[in-house]
Design an enzyme around this catalytic site. Structure first.
Site, mmCIF file in Angstrom:
data_model
loop_
_atom_site.group_PDB
_atom_site.id
_atom_site.type_symbol
_atom_site.label_atom_id
_atom_site.label_comp_id
_atom_site.label_asym_id
_atom_site.label_seq_id
_atom_site.Cartn_x
_atom_site.Cartn_y
_atom_site.Cartn_z
ATOM 1 N N LYS A 94 2.365 -3.532 7.464
ATOM 2 C CA LYS A 94 2.583 -3.645 6.016
ATOM 3 C C LYS A 94 3.841 -3.265 5.499
ATOM 4 O O LYS A 94 4.608 -3.967 4.943
ATOM 5 C CB LYS A 94 1.491 -2.903 5.056
ATOM 6 C CG LYS A 94 -0.041 -3.233 5.196
ATOM 7 C CD LYS A 94 -0.106 -4.501 4.622
ATOM 8 C CE LYS A 94 0.013 -4.507 2.893
ATOM 9 N NZ LYS A 94 -0.279 -5.875 2.452
ATOM 10 N N THR B 298 0.880 -1.362 -0.097
ATOM 11 C CA THR B 298 -0.047 -0.048 -0.005
ATOM 12 C C THR B 298 0.767 1.447 -0.073
ATOM 13 O O THR B 298 2.251 1.478 0.640
ATOM 14 C CB THR B 298 -1.034 -0.128 1.150
ATOM 15 O OG1 THR B 298 -1.255 1.352 1.523
ATOM 16 C CG2 THR B 298 -0.107 -0.433 2.301
ATOM 17 N N ASP B 299 0.527 2.442 -0.397
ATOM 18 C CA ASP B 299 1.008 3.555 -0.668
ATOM 19 C C ASP B 299 1.034 4.089 0.977
ATOM 20 O O ASP B 299 1.839 5.054 1.334
ATOM 21 C CB ASP B 299 0.294 4.753 -1.064
ATOM 22 C CG ASP B 299 -1.009 5.058 -1.000
ATOM 23 O OD1 ASP B 299 -1.873 4.370 -0.171
ATOM 24 O OD2 ASP B 299 -1.782 5.972 -1.524
ATOM 25 N N TYR C 95 -1.750 -0.574 11.109
ATOM 26 C CA TYR C 95 -1.959 -1.234 9.778
ATOM 27 C C TYR C 95 -0.559 -0.786 8.796
ATOM 28 O O TYR C 95 -0.218 -1.655 8.371
ATOM 29 C CB TYR C 95 -3.348 -0.763 9.148
ATOM 30 C CG TYR C 95 -3.293 -0.974 7.542
ATOM 31 C CD1 TYR C 95 -3.370 -2.306 7.172
ATOM 32 C CD2 TYR C 95 -3.142 0.016 6.748
ATOM 33 C CE1 TYR C 95 -3.244 -2.641 5.644
ATOM 34 C CE2 TYR C 95 -3.289 -0.345 5.352
ATOM 35 C CZ TYR C 95 -3.433 -1.471 4.922
ATOM 36 O OH TYR C 95 -3.263 -1.709 3.534
#
Ligand code: NAD
Length: 365
Positions: A174, A144-145, A170
């Site tokens: 990641k 994810t960015d 989160y």
């Protein structure tokens, strides 16, 4: 440059989730002779109904199981002679990571490591023990960015060289998984790629996320919650364009590299909410019969969806702005999103209007 151009047998983790399911539909349409094995634990976010469109395909197999079960992953890699892992499985909702981070550490970090161990064992170690070269393989990690942190309004968008600065449990989990994937390439020679994508939207999106939440709350005449001042900026990409980006990385991406995938489509959250309200008002004006199907949607029928908007206390540590610089994907992979936001958002709203059976069982309040 190494590439996997003839991938034929994929393990898709998290394939019963939002992006995973859309990816499986897309992949089997584009590559009808490939084998796709979905491994999914069916957490609250996983939904077997999202795989209905492919369940009759003889090349499609579903296995309910946990990515932390390294033995199971090894078994699947051997049994189906899988040569590619596309790793979507994750705990993915930032709000849940704030109230309960443990599951994020377990699935996103320990689970990713479990997959890496299984892939290394089956694709590299067992072969080496038999004096054989490694099998042709690819481990593609979907990230994810959000690992890059947050941007001020005038900052340049995130590129692949932006320093990682995750702000939520989160995004931290990641980021940790991205580092493990990188380390398995550098240390053991596992052939990996990683893609970091911006916010996705489209069909089969769990209705706790912004766009489906707004659509389904309008249909049920519930308040439309907007965090803080609603001025957070997100860069939105239609989910099938994400699937196409991953396909290009698998086919042409350089092993060991990261690719940003995004839509050059930045929106303030509050403007997205207003846009969805406008489109829902319009849908009910053009199709008054919708009120029969959704009798609670009185405000939409009156053209007054905006009156449901309610500002609520902002999320703790809420990142202000994300934006993706996808130049590398464009230049190296000729990646371009196919869907405009205008067409993608209409398709998405139409999908929710037509697929009540899918989303009604998922809404509890
Ligand atoms: P999702 O929450 O909709 O789906 C996750 C899936 O993983 C579910 O089907 C769930 O059952 C499964 N899963 C969870 N824990 C598991 C475990 N331990 N073992 C096996 N399966 C498990 O998520 P999503 O929105 O589809 O996101 C997929 C991936 O894409 C994630 O890795 C996420 O970080 C990444 N991503 C998402 C977005 C987005 O906008 N949604 C953007 C960029 C990147």
């Amino acid at each position: 440059m190494s590439s996997v151009e003839t991938t034929s047998k994929l393990l898709v983790t998290g394939g019963a989730g939002f992006i995973g399911a859309n990816f499986v539909h897309y992949w089997l349409r584009q590559h009808p002779n490939d084998t796709v094995v979905v491994l999914d634990a069916l957490t609250y976010a996983g939904n077997l109904a999202s795989l209905d469109p492919v369940k009759a395909n003889s090349e499609f197999h579903f296995v309910q199981g946990d990515i932390c079960d390294t033995g199971l992953v090894e078994e699947l890699l051997v049994k189906y002679e899988l040569d590619t892992i596309v790793h979507f499985a994750a705990e993915s909702h930032v709000d849940r990571s704030i109230t309960g981070p443990d599951a994020f550490i377990e699935t996103n970090i320990v689970g990713t490591h479990s997959l890496l161990k299984a892939a290394k064992k089956v694709w590299l170690d067992l072969r080496a023990a038999d004096g054989l070269p490694p099998l042709k393989h690819r481990f593609h990690h979907v990230s994810t960015d959000e690992v890059y942190g947050t941007l001020a309004p005038e900052d340049p968008a995130f590129s692949e060289t932006t320093a990682y600065a995750p702000n939520s449990p989160y995004s931290a989990s990641k980021a940790a998984s991205d580092h493990l994937v990188r380390a398995y390439h550098h240390t053991y020679g596992l052939e990996v790629t990683t893609s970091n994508c911006s916010n996705n939207y489209g069909p089969y999106h769990f209705p706790e996320k912004l766009i489906p939440l707004i659509v389904t709350n309008i249909l049920r005449n519930r308040p439309l919650p907007v965090y803080g001042d609603g001025k957070q900026v997100r860069d939105w990409l239609y989910v099938e364009d994400h699937a196409r980006g991953i396909e290009l990385v698998l086919q042409q991406g350089q092993v060991g590299e990261n690719y940003n995938i995004g839509g050059h489509n930045e929106w303030h959250n509050i403007d997205i909410v207003h846009l969805v309200c406008d489109l829902m008002n319009q849908a009910f004006t053009e199709h008054p019969e919708l009120l029969k199907k959704y009798p609670e949607a009185e405000r939409a029928a009156e053209g007054k969806c905006q009156s449901l908007i309610q500002y609520v206390t902002d999320r703790a540590g809420h990142d202000r702005r994300y934006a993706i610089d996808a130049r590398k994907s464009r230049e190296e992979l000729a990646y371009q999103p196919a869907e405009t936001f205008e067409s993608g958002i209409r398709k998405t709203i139409d999908w929710y209007l037509e697929n009540t059976d899918w989303w009604i069982p998922l809404v509890t309040v």
